[in-house]
Design a protein around this motif. Structure first.
Motif, PDB file in Angstrom:
ATOM      1  N   ILE A   1       1.008  -1.313   0.292  1.00 10.61           N
ATOM      2  CA  ILE A   1       0.171   0.040  -0.106  1.00 10.61           C
ATOM      3  C   ILE A   1       0.874   1.435   0.128  1.00 10.61           C
ATOM      4  CG2 ILE A   1      -1.755   1.791   1.094  1.00 10.61           C
ATOM      5  CD1 ILE A   1      -2.426  -1.169   2.276  1.00 10.61           C
ATOM      6  N   ALA A   2       1.784   1.236   0.893  1.00  8.92           N
ATOM      7  CA  ALA A   2       2.684   2.615   0.858  1.00  8.92           C
ATOM      8  C   ALA A   2       3.648   2.354  -0.213  1.00  8.92           C
ATOM      9  CB  ALA A   2       3.938   1.732   1.640  1.00  8.92           C
ATOM     10  N   GLY A   3       4.074   1.649  -1.116  1.00  6.42           N
ATOM     11  CA  GLY A   3       4.940   1.800  -3.010  1.00  6.42           C
ATOM     12  C   GLY A   3       6.544   1.334  -1.972  1.00  6.42           C
ATOM     13  N   LEU A   4       6.487   0.546  -0.958  1.00  5.37           N
ATOM     14  CA  LEU A   4       7.756   0.112  -0.813  1.00  5.37           C
ATOM     15  C   LEU A   4       7.853  -1.253  -1.643  1.00  5.37           C
ATOM     16  CD1 LEU A   4       8.326   1.881   2.707  1.00  5.37           C
ATOM     17  CD2 LEU A   4       9.343   2.103   1.089  1.00  5.37           C
ATOM     18  N   GLU A   5       6.809  -1.840  -2.237  1.00  4.66           N
ATOM     19  CA  GLU A   5       7.151  -3.446  -2.891  1.00  4.66           C
ATOM     20  C   GLU A   5       6.148  -3.073  -4.342  1.00  4.66           C
ATOM     21  OE1 GLU A   5       9.404  -5.704  -1.549  1.00  4.66           O
ATOM     22  OE2 GLU A   5       9.142  -4.854   0.416  1.00  4.66           O
ATOM     23  N   VAL A   6       6.465  -3.836  -4.601  1.00  5.65           N
ATOM     24  CA  VAL A   6       5.666  -3.693  -6.420  1.00  5.65           C
ATOM     25  C   VAL A   6       4.827  -4.924  -5.964  1.00  5.65           C
ATOM     26  CG1 VAL A   6       5.958  -3.540  -8.751  1.00  5.65           C
ATOM     27  CG2 VAL A   6       7.978  -2.269  -7.151  1.00  5.65           C
ATOM     28  N   PRO A   7       4.130  -5.364  -6.597  1.00  4.09           N
ATOM     29  CA  PRO A   7       2.649  -5.936  -6.259  1.00  4.09           C
ATOM     30  C   PRO A   7       3.030  -6.891  -7.722  1.00  4.09           C
ATOM     31  CG  PRO A   7       1.850  -4.131  -7.077  1.00  4.09           C
ATOM     32  CD  PRO A   7       3.020  -3.564  -6.394  1.00  4.09           C
ATOM     33  N   ASP A   8       2.845  -7.750  -7.499  1.00  4.43           N
ATOM     34  CA  ASP A   8       2.332  -8.786  -8.933  1.00  4.43           C
ATOM     35  C   ASP A   8       1.975  -7.886  -9.785  1.00  4.43           C
ATOM     36  OD1 ASP A   8       3.771 -10.519  -6.853  1.00  4.43           O
ATOM     37  OD2 ASP A   8       2.992 -11.974  -6.913  1.00  4.43           O
ATOM     38  N   ASN A   9       2.183  -8.822 -11.108  1.00  2.00           N
ATOM     39  CA  ASN A   9       0.598  -8.302 -12.119  1.00  2.00           C
ATOM     40  C   ASN A   9      -0.186  -8.813 -11.811  1.00  2.00           C
ATOM     41  OD1 ASN A   9       3.501  -7.180 -14.021  1.00  2.00           O
ATOM     42  ND2 ASN A   9       3.449  -9.007 -14.729  1.00  2.00           N
ATOM     43  N   GLY A  10      -0.958  -8.257 -12.227  1.00  2.00           N
ATOM     44  CA  GLY A  10      -2.696  -8.257 -12.182  1.00  2.00           C
ATOM     45  C   GLY A  10      -3.241  -6.687 -11.165  1.00  2.00           C
ATOM     46  N   ALA A  11      -2.691  -6.629 -10.445  1.00  5.98           N
ATOM     47  CA  ALA A  11      -2.843  -6.021  -8.937  1.00  5.98           C
ATOM     48  C   ALA A  11      -3.394  -4.700  -9.215  1.00  5.98           C
ATOM     49  CB  ALA A  11      -1.287  -5.796  -8.373  1.00  5.98           C
ATOM     50  N   ASN A  12      -4.058  -4.370  -8.973  1.00  7.52           N
ATOM     51  CA  ASN A  12      -5.005  -2.418  -8.307  1.00  7.52           C
ATOM     52  C   ASN A  12      -5.057  -1.777  -7.800  1.00  7.52           C
ATOM     53  OD1 ASN A  12      -7.420  -0.407  -9.277  1.00  7.52           O
ATOM     54  ND2 ASN A  12      -5.797  -0.920 -10.533  1.00  7.52           N
ATOM     55  N   ILE A  13      -4.683  -1.006  -6.793  1.00  7.13           N
ATOM     56  CA  ILE A  13      -4.362  -0.142  -5.821  1.00  7.13           C
ATOM     57  C   ILE A  13      -4.524   1.209  -6.026  1.00  7.13           C
ATOM     58  CG2 ILE A  13      -2.937   0.578  -4.034  1.00  7.13           C
ATOM     59  CD1 ILE A  13      -1.200  -1.322  -4.239  1.00  7.13           C
ATOM     60  N   ARG A  14      -5.574   1.712  -5.716  1.00  5.89           N
ATOM     61  CA  ARG A  14      -6.662   3.335  -6.185  1.00  5.89           C
ATOM     62  C   ARG A  14      -6.357   3.361  -4.516  1.00  5.89           C
ATOM     63  NH1 ARG A  14      -8.662   3.991 -10.406  1.00  5.89           N
ATOM     64  NH2 ARG A  14      -8.950   2.846 -11.959  1.00  5.89           N
ATOM     65  N   PHE A  15      -6.211   4.983  -4.682  1.00  9.09           N
ATOM     66  CA  PHE A  15      -6.338   6.418  -3.844  1.00  9.09           C
ATOM     67  C   PHE A  15      -7.436   7.493  -4.571  1.00  9.09           C
ATOM     68  CE2 PHE A  15      -1.669   6.193  -2.038  1.00  9.09           C
ATOM     69  CZ  PHE A  15      -2.112   5.074  -1.573  1.00  9.09           C
ATOM     70  N   GLY A  16      -8.270   6.212  -3.812  1.00 10.44           N
ATOM     71  CA  GLY A  16      -9.752   7.579  -4.955  1.00 10.44           C
ATOM     72  C   GLY A  16     -10.120   7.050  -5.510  1.00 10.44           C
TER      73      GLY A  16
END
Lengths: 262, 340
Positions: free
Chosen positions: B49-64
């Motif tokens: 969530i912080a952006g300190l790790e990169v998620p696997d492909n297919g992930a989606n993180i939204r702030f608003g």
């Protein structure tokens, strides 16, 4: 009775100091004695010191210039290298680290020979002061990298950088704001070593120098070989006057940095 | 700002799956706790969530409305409090707190006034010009909070913020932290392995195990209505009543217990505080250990089920070791899990 071992150890220390200092003092004294073979009774003079200055001023300036440029190059190459090694621990880093340290294990003469074989035919470079600089950088770089790396290994650099990144600092800002200030004791210790090694370096420099490019130690050897003993001794005195304040200043700076950060 | 995660997963280079695909939605201003044992993936989720790790492909993180999946940490505008605090030793308390504002290139006067404001809020006035090394653990924690909060982050992320403190201080600072986080008014996600911490601070708790969120809900929901054996045991230390169920009766080694109507035939759990000494109770057990804990006694019992059970006993004196004790459990205190 408790005091006896203490007294003994004090005595041994003083004797060791005298063993090292008396010849040095004698040599310095010879440099300001009118006639060494007749002793102090011949009177004290600055004649020899002045003569050294007129003969070897160029060597002195060349050595200072080489030390400064060598420091600049080792800082520019060494600090980022130490940072990269500290941030990426692993097999490749260990191999690289050993590789950088290789010049420590190889005699200066061999290193110089290698440089001569490779670049000796390029006249412009061969006769330029930067040719000696390359040798000095090769020889002093591991000291800078090691000193900085030791300090960086002792702090949790990764988390500190993550902290700065979470506050909006990009990689370059983090290096300037976090990495360099926290590595400062190591950078100062490394700088101290690099400058003193560069000014005192003889082995390699003797092989690389040309008659027009004599550094301080090469000039010293030259004066021992070809001048009166008084001039050589006065040369030693000049050497001390130059390097001792430098050493003290850098010791003070690194002690200060250590105090600030601990 | 609503935080939405969909199919966020993390596999490390060596093939370890730290987090299985996870969906999560967090409402503006909510305080969420990620609770679980070590290695459950809670810190990985926080770092994603912080952006300190990169998620696997297919992930989606939204702030608003903003998709931040590929945005590095320095561009996400999140406030992060690290387990070790990660305060900069080369800067004073003030400079640490002002660093994020400096990165936003705000005018000097504005930085000063915001730093003063945050220092006052976190009651750090006496320490503002000190070096970090001259602070106690509790003070460092407050500086770390102030530093993360000063740049007005969209989200505050706290990784085990109390675990670097000693036990006595931790309890004191837990309530203080909860109050301060409410005052901040931002969305907060904090990671902990301590259920008391999670229940005391969070609006909702996500219980994690094996790289998955097992259950998410308010502290009361999780405590009273766990959906799995893991959650029942991890939150509130529920103990399994292992026995045979015949019609609506649970047959245990130490007696028979009628089950309420809602029992689905799955396993049945009970907490130590709900196992009561009762001379007319239907169950029986032998007292094996007695531990005096000030407000109550903690009794270790055998003979009730196959394993040792615990009961809390309130009263001026306790049963003696070796006594046979009759027990009862109120029907609504039984935790009945569905078939797994």
């Amino acid at each position: 009775m408790m005091r006896l071992p203490k007294l003994l150890s004090m005595l041994v220390t003083l004797l060791a100091c005298a063993f090292l200092l008396v010849p040095t003092l004698q040599s310095v004294l010879a440099g300001i004695t009118a006639n060494y073979f007749r002793g102090i009774s011949s009177g004290l003079t600055l004649k020899w010191v002045i003569e050294v200055w007129t003969l070897y001023a160029d060597s002195i300036f060349l050595s200072i210039w080489l030390a400064i440029t060598c420091l600049a190059v080792t800082l520019i190459l060494g600090v980022p290298a130490a940072y990269a090694l500290a941030r990426n621990p692993g097999r490749l880093s260990r191999v690289l680290e050993e590789f950088i340290s290789l010049p420590l294990a190889i005699p200066g003469l061999a290193l110089a020979l290698a440089l001569l074989q490779l670049y000796g035919s390029q006249q412009g470079f061969r006769a330029h002061w930067s040719f000696i600089l390359v040798g000095h950088v090769l020889y002093t770089l591991p000291f800078m990298v090691r000193a900085v790396q030791a300090v960086l290994a002792a702090i949790d650099l990764k988390t500190l950088e993550e902290g700065a990144a979470s506050l909006g600092a990009g990689p370059a800002r983090r290096f300037v704001d976090i990495v360099v200030p926290n590595a400062l004791p190591g950078i100062l210790a490394g700088s101290l070593t690099v400058v003193t090694l560069s000014i005192g370096e003889f082995n390699l420099t003797w092989m690389l120098h040309t008659p027009l490019l004599k550094t301080l130690p090469v000039g010293l050897a030259d004066s021992y070989a070809s001048m009166r003993l008084e001039i050589a001794s006065a040369y030693t005195l000049v050497f001390f006057v130059m390097i001792v304040p430098l050493l003290m200043a850098m010791q003070w700076a690194s002690a200060r940095a250590q105090r600030i950060l601990s | 700002m609503t935080l939405s995660l969909s199919s966020v997963a993390k596999t490390y280079g060596d093939g370890t799956r730290a987090l299985n695909p996870t969906d999560l939605e967090i409402n503006p201003g909510e305080i969420i706790s990620l609770l679980g044992p070590s290695g459950c993936g809670k810190t990985t989720l926080l770092r994603l969530i912080a952006g300190l790790e990169v998620p696997d492909n297919g992930a989606n993180i939204r702030f608003g409305d903003e998709d931040v999946t590929r945005l590095p940490v320095e561009k996400r505008n999140v406030g992060m409090v690290f387990q070790s605090y990660a305060l900069f030793p080369n800067m004073s308390v003030r400079d640490n707190i002002g660093y994020g504002l400096k990165m936003q290139r705000l005018p000097r006067a504005e930085i000063q006034s915001r730093v003063d404001e945050v220092i006052a809020l976190c009651r750090l006035e006496p320490y503002a010009n000190r070096a970090i090394t001259a602070l106690s653990g509790g003070q460092r924690q407050r500086v770390a909070l102030a530093r993360a909060f000063a740049p007005r982050p969209r989200l505050m992320l706290l990784d085990e913020p109390l675990s670097a403190l000693d036990a006595a201080l931790r309890l004191e600072l837990r309530d203080e932290l909860a109050a301060l986080l409410r005052q901040f008014g931002t969305t907060v996600i904090f990671v902990t392995h301590d259920q008391d911490e999670a229940l005391a601070i969070a609006d909702r708790v996500a219980v994690m195990e094996g790289g998955k969120i097992r259950q998410i809900g308010t502290p009361e929901e999780l405590y009273r209505n766990p959906q799995s054996a893991f959650v029942a045991e991890f939150v509130g230390h529920a103990m399994p009543l292992s026995g045979e169920i015949r019609q609506q009766t649970l047959c245990l080694e130490g007696g028979e217990l009628p089950l309420p109507d809602h029992a689905g035939g799955g396993s049945v759990y009970v907490r130590a505080e709900d196992l009561r000494a009762d001379p007319t109770g239907p169950l029986q057990a032998k007292v094996e250990t007695v531990t005096f804990l000030g407000t109550h006694y903690r009794l270790g019992l055998t003979g009730l089920t196959g394993q040792r059970m615990f009961a809390l006993h309130h009263g001026a004196s306790s049963p003696a070791i070796g006594d046979n004790l009759r027990l009862s459990i109120a029907p609504d205190a039984l935790i009945c899990l569905p078939h797994s």
